[in-house]
Design an enzyme around this catalytic site. Structure first.
Site, PDB file in Angstrom:
ATOM      1  N   TYR A  79      23.181 -42.942  92.403  1.00 19.04           N
ATOM      2  CA  TYR A  79      22.064 -41.656  91.894  1.00 19.04           C
ATOM      3  C   TYR A  79      20.522 -42.260  92.447  1.00 19.04           C
ATOM      4  O   TYR A  79      19.960 -41.862  93.488  1.00 19.04           O
ATOM      5  CB  TYR A  79      21.483 -41.754  90.494  1.00 19.04           C
ATOM      6  N   GLU A 139      13.398 -45.538  89.716  1.00 18.31           N
ATOM      7  CA  GLU A 139      15.253 -45.835  89.319  1.00 18.31           C
ATOM      8  C   GLU A 139      15.036 -46.319  91.362  1.00 18.31           C
ATOM      9  O   GLU A 139      15.839 -47.535  91.346  1.00 18.31           O
ATOM     10  CB  GLU A 139      15.782 -45.214  88.626  1.00 18.31           C
ATOM     11  N   LYS A 147      18.309 -41.466  95.862  1.00 19.37           N
ATOM     12  CA  LYS A 147      17.168 -40.935  95.355  1.00 19.37           C
ATOM     13  C   LYS A 147      16.472 -42.054  96.574  1.00 19.37           C
ATOM     14  O   LYS A 147      15.473 -41.342  97.390  1.00 19.37           O
ATOM     15  CB  LYS A 147      16.836 -41.734  94.394  1.00 19.37           C
TER      16      LYS A 147
HETATM   17  O1  DAU Z   1      12.905 -43.017  85.165  1.00 16.73           O
HETATM   18  C1  DAU Z   1      13.702 -42.442  85.632  1.00 16.73           C
HETATM   19  C2  DAU Z   1      14.989 -41.348  85.168  1.00 16.73           C
HETATM   20  O2  DAU Z   1      15.584 -41.438  84.115  1.00 16.73           O
HETATM   21  C3  DAU Z   1      15.509 -40.494  86.236  1.00 16.73           C
HETATM   22  O3  DAU Z   1      15.219 -40.491  87.442  1.00 16.73           O
HETATM   23  C4  DAU Z   1      16.629 -40.636  85.735  1.00 16.73           C
HETATM   24  O4  DAU Z   1      16.866 -38.597  86.509  1.00 16.73           O
HETATM   25  C5  DAU Z   1      16.502 -39.704  84.504  1.00 16.73           C
HETATM   26  O5  DAU Z   1      18.225 -39.691  84.196  1.00 16.73           O
HETATM   27  C6  DAU Z   1      16.305 -40.653  83.454  1.00 16.73           C
HETATM   28  O6  DAU Z   1      17.779 -41.683  84.314  1.00 16.73           O
HETATM   29  P1  DAU Z   1      18.034 -42.809  82.481  1.00 16.73           P
HETATM   30  O7  DAU Z   1      19.463 -43.417  82.613  1.00 16.73           O
HETATM   31  O8  DAU Z   1      16.642 -43.733  82.083  1.00 16.73           O
HETATM   32  O9  DAU Z   1      17.900 -42.068  81.259  1.00 16.73           O
HETATM   33  P2  DAU Z   1      19.162 -41.439  80.569  1.00 16.73           P
HETATM   34  O10 DAU Z   1      18.520 -40.173  79.672  1.00 16.73           O
HETATM   35  O11 DAU Z   1      20.349 -41.247  81.252  1.00 16.73           O
HETATM   36  O12 DAU Z   1      19.221 -42.884  79.354  1.00 16.73           O
HETATM   37  C7  DAU Z   1      18.067 -43.225  78.934  1.00 16.73           C
HETATM   38  C8  DAU Z   1      18.834 -45.153  78.879  1.00 16.73           C
HETATM   39  O13 DAU Z   1      18.907 -44.870  77.690  1.00 16.73           O
HETATM   40  C9  DAU Z   1      19.632 -45.516  79.457  1.00 16.73           C
HETATM   41  O14 DAU Z   1      18.771 -47.061  79.307  1.00 16.73           O
HETATM   42  C10 DAU Z   1      20.589 -45.461  79.397  1.00 16.73           C
HETATM   43  C11 DAU Z   1      21.163 -45.046  77.658  1.00 16.73           C
HETATM   44  N1  DAU Z   1      21.573 -44.274  76.797  1.00 16.73           N
HETATM   45  C12 DAU Z   1      21.879 -43.110  77.695  1.00 16.73           C
HETATM   46  C13 DAU Z   1      22.563 -41.999  77.593  1.00 16.73           C
HETATM   47  C14 DAU Z   1      22.925 -40.793  77.984  1.00 16.73           C
HETATM   48  C15 DAU Z   1      22.310 -44.440  75.860  1.00 16.73           C
HETATM   49  O15 DAU Z   1      21.901 -46.012  75.169  1.00 16.73           O
HETATM   50  N2  DAU Z   1      23.226 -43.622  75.487  1.00 16.73           N
HETATM   51  C16 DAU Z   1      23.225 -42.541  76.208  1.00 16.73           C
HETATM   52  O16 DAU Z   1      24.641 -41.572  75.609  1.00 16.73           O
END
Ligand code: DAU
Length: 310
Positions: A115, A92, A119
Site C-alpha cells: 500500500y 506511510e 502511494k
Molecule cells: O497513516 C495513514 C494511514 O492510516 C492511511 O494512509 C491508510 O490508508 C489507513 O488505512 C491507515 O493505515 P493504518 O495501517 O495505520 O490503519 P489501520 O486502521 O489499519 O491500523 C491502525 C493500527 O492498528 C495499526 O498499527 C494496525 C493496528 N490494527 C489494525 C487493525 C485493522 C490492529 O491492531 N488490529 C486491527 O484489526
C-alpha cells in the site's frame, strides 16, 4: 452512495462512476467536465488488504493516478491559470519512526507495505508532472484519519462495531504501535486550505497532534462505548484478543505539521477525546449505514482477515 446523500440537488455537483484504471474513461470524463481543480482521493487504502492482494494497489494507486495526471495534462494543455491537481496521500510513505522524531516534508521516502509503496510511487508521479510538464500539483500527506463514515476495516470503527456486537477486538502484536489520530473534519479543513492557498509544487504534512499506542486507542474506545451504552467496561475489556502481528508493521508515525501551520494557519481543532466521542455517537445513531456497509464483501473480508463471521 449513502455518503453522498444530500448533495444531489446542488447545482455544482455531478456524480460519475468510473474506474480510474480505465484511461479512456478518465480522458472522456475530463473532456466532458473540464475540471479546473482535481482533488484526487481515489485509492486503495487498507494496508492489510495490500498484503493479501497487492495488484489492485499497483493498478489503482499508481496506474490510476497516472491516468488522472495524464488526462489533466491533456485538457489543460499548458494553460495552468487557476488550475490545481491536489493529490491526497499518506504519512506511510515515510516508513516507520523509532521512539523519537517526526516525519517532515523533507523526510526520505521509505515505504514498508505494498500500500505505502504504491502511494509513494503515485506521489513521485505527481511531483514528476510538476517538474517535467509544469502541471500545478500539490500533495498532502496525512496521518490516520478517524470519524463518521469510516469503513469498519480500520482500527477505530472496527473496534467500535465489535464492542457493540460483543465480538473479539483483534489487536496486532502487543498493541504497542503508535499512530497519530486526525479527526476527519480537521483533515478536510486542511485540504481546503492547501487546495485554495497552498503553494503549487509543494507538499504539506497534516497531523492530528494525537500520538497514541494502539492498545490505548482500544481502551479509549471501550470506555466511550461503555459510557454511551451502559455496557459494563469489564465485559468489553474481556473481548480484547492479541493476534498475530501485521507483517512489516510500522512501529510509529508522528507528524511535524509546522509547515501548514506557519504558512496557512491550520492546526487540528479536535482532541482525540472529543473526536472519539462524536465518532462513537455517530455509529450508534447511524445503524442503517452500518448495516449497509456490512455487506457480503465485508463479511468475506472479516472471514479472510480474522477468521471471524460478522
Ligand atoms: O497513516 C495513514 C494511514 O492510516 C492511511 O494512509 C491508510 O490508508 C489507513 O488505512 C491507515 O493505515 P493504518 O495501517 O495505520 O490503519 P489501520 O486502521 O489499519 O491500523 C491502525 C493500527 O492498528 C495499526 O498499527 C494496525 C493496528 N490494527 C489494525 C487493525 C485493522 C490492529 O491492531 N488490529 C486491527 O484489526
Amino acid at each position: 452512495m449513502q455518503n453522498l446523500e444530500g448533495l444531489e440537488n446542488r447545482p455544482n455537483y455531478a456524480f460519475v462512476k468510473l474506474d480510474i484504471t480505465d484511461s479512456n474513461a478518465v480522458a472522456l470524463c475530463f473532456e466532458e467536465i473540464k475540471p479546473d481543480w482535481i482533488i484526487h482521493f481515489a485509492a486503495e487504502s487498507h494496508v492489510d488488504r495490500s498484503i493479501l492482494g497487492p495488484r489492485a494497489f499497483v493498478d489503482t494507486n499508481i496506474v490510476g493516478t497516472f491516468n488522472l495526471l495524464e488526462s489533466a495534462r491533456q485538457i489543460w494543455n499548458g494553460n495552468f491559470f487557476e488550475k490545481v491537481f491536489h493529490h491526497i496521500s499518506t504519512d506511510e510513505v515515510y516508513g516507520s519512526l523509532g521512539a523519537e522524531g517526526y516525519f517532515h516534508e523533507t523526510t526520505a521516502y521509505d515505504p514498508s507495505s505494498p500500500y505505502s509503496a504504491s502511494k509513494a510511487a503515485s506521489d513521485h508521479l505527481v511531483s514528476a508532472y510538476f517538474r517535467t510538464y509544469g502541471v500545478p500539483t500539490k500533495i498532502t500527506n496525512c496521518s490516520n484519519n478517524y470519524g463518521p463514515r469510516h469503513f469498519p476495516e480500520k482500527l477505530i470503527p472496527l473496534m467500535i462495531l465489535n464492542c457493540l456486537n460483543r465480538k473479539p477486538l483483534p489487536v496486532y502484536g502487543k498493541g504497542e504501535n503508535i499512530r497519530d489520530w486526525l479527526y476527519v473534519d480537521d483533515h478536510c479543513d486542511a485540504i481546503w486550505e492547501v487546495a485554495t492557498r497552498g503553494r503549487v509544487g509543494e507538499t504539506y504534512n497534516i497531523g492530528g497532534a494525537s500520538e497514541i499506542k494502539n492498545i490505548d486507542v482500544v481502551h479509549a474506545v471501550i470506555k466511550v462505548v461503555s459510557e454511551e451504552t451502559g455496557c459494563p467496561i469489564d465485559r468489553l475489556e474481556s473481548l480484547i484478543n492479541f493476534v498475530t502481528d501485521r507483517p512489516g508493521h510500522d512501529l510509529r508515525y508522528a507528524i511535524d505539521f509546522s509547515k501548514i501551520k506557519n504558512e496557512l494557519g491550520w492546526q487540528p481543532k479536535e482532541t482525540f477525546e472529543s473526536g472519539l466521542r462524536k465518532t462513537v455517537r455517530w455509529y450508534l445513531d447511524n445503524t442503517s449505514w452500518v448495516k449497509s456497509v456490512q455487506s457480503g464483501d465485508y463479511r468475506n473480508w472479516m472471514q479472510v482477515q480474522y477468521n471471524q463471521g460478522q
